[in-house]
Design a protein around this motif. Structure first.
Motif, PDB file in Angstrom:
ATOM      1  N   GLN A 115      -2.233 -19.594 -59.392  1.00  0.00           N
ATOM      2  CA  GLN A 115      -3.669 -19.394 -59.317  1.00  0.00           C
ATOM      3  C   GLN A 115      -4.068 -18.492 -58.158  1.00  0.00           C
ATOM      4  O   GLN A 115      -5.107 -17.855 -58.208  1.00  0.00           O
ATOM      5  N   PHE A 116      -3.248 -18.421 -57.128  1.00  0.00           N
ATOM      6  CA  PHE A 116      -3.573 -17.602 -55.960  1.00  0.00           C
ATOM      7  C   PHE A 116      -2.650 -16.395 -55.846  1.00  0.00           C
ATOM      8  O   PHE A 116      -2.494 -15.833 -54.789  1.00  0.00           O
ATOM      9  N   GLY A 117      -2.013 -16.011 -56.934  1.00  0.00           N
ATOM     10  CA  GLY A 117      -1.060 -14.908 -56.925  1.00  0.00           C
ATOM     11  C   GLY A 117       0.353 -15.450 -56.981  1.00  0.00           C
ATOM     12  O   GLY A 117       0.568 -16.641 -57.211  1.00  0.00           O
ATOM     13  N   PRO A 118       1.351 -14.585 -56.773  1.00  0.00           N
ATOM     14  CA  PRO A 118       2.746 -15.035 -56.851  1.00  0.00           C
ATOM     15  C   PRO A 118       3.039 -16.148 -55.851  1.00  0.00           C
ATOM     16  O   PRO A 118       2.596 -16.098 -54.711  1.00  0.00           O
ATOM     17  N   TYR A 119       3.772 -17.132 -56.314  1.00  0.00           N
ATOM     18  CA  TYR A 119       4.114 -18.280 -55.462  1.00  0.00           C
ATOM     19  C   TYR A 119       5.408 -17.986 -54.732  1.00  0.00           C
ATOM     20  O   TYR A 119       6.427 -17.664 -55.338  1.00  0.00           O
ATOM     21  N   GLU A 120       5.396 -18.114 -53.425  1.00  0.00           N
ATOM     22  CA  GLU A 120       6.553 -17.778 -52.593  1.00  0.00           C
ATOM     23  C   GLU A 120       7.490 -18.949 -52.360  1.00  0.00           C
ATOM     24  O   GLU A 120       8.571 -18.777 -51.851  1.00  0.00           O
ATOM     25  N   GLY A 121       7.100 -20.159 -52.705  1.00  0.00           N
ATOM     26  CA  GLY A 121       7.884 -21.332 -52.355  1.00  0.00           C
ATOM     27  C   GLY A 121       9.004 -21.693 -53.312  1.00  0.00           C
ATOM     28  O   GLY A 121       9.811 -22.537 -52.995  1.00  0.00           O
TER      29      GLY A 121
END
Length: 140
Positions: A115-121
């Protein structure tokens, strides 16, 4: 002798054929939806089988989207959709359980859905994708 109803088309004057009961079987599930009134948008999150899990997800998301209302929808699915739904539901249930311990579980859940762009985790999902990533770095 009665006159035939001439106002309706001929097909409408006959009783419809009944559908066998087996063809009407399906399943129900719950979806959590946020209603952004000012933008006229409704954001619906993937469904889960159990109402308790939907309530938990609603509780996670509400603080993140306040003051917008969050509601739970009870949805009827068709029998043909069950297998695909269960695969997705398994992933969503796992994701809900894995964000429980986060400082802001609703934010973490929405972030994992992109929802906030690519997930880095996230780590790569399997060893093959990890090897491909290493090979592309070596090639640079």
């Amino acid at each position: 002798m009665q006159n035939e109803n001439t106002t309706a088309p001929p097909k409408a004057q006959h009783r419809p054929l009944r559908q066998p009961f087996e063809a009407r079987r399906g399943f129900t599930y719950y979806e959590v939806q946020v209603i952004y009134q000012d933008a006229g948008i409704k954001r619906t999150y993937p469904g889960v089988q159990y109402e308790a899990l939907a309530l938990e997800l609603k509780g996670m998301i509400e603080p993140e989207v306040a003051p917008y209302p969050v509601r739970i929808l009870w949805i009827a699915g068709q029998k043909e959709e069950a297998e695909r739904f269960l695969r997705m539901e398994s992933r969503v249930t796992d994701m809900i359980k894995s964000v429980r311990s986060a400082d802001r579980p609703g934010h973490e859940f929405m972030a994992r859905l992109g929802q906030f762009g690519p997930y880095e985790g996230y780590a790569p999902q399997n060893a093959q994708s990890e090897n491909v990533a290493r090979e592309s770095e070596v090639a640079k």
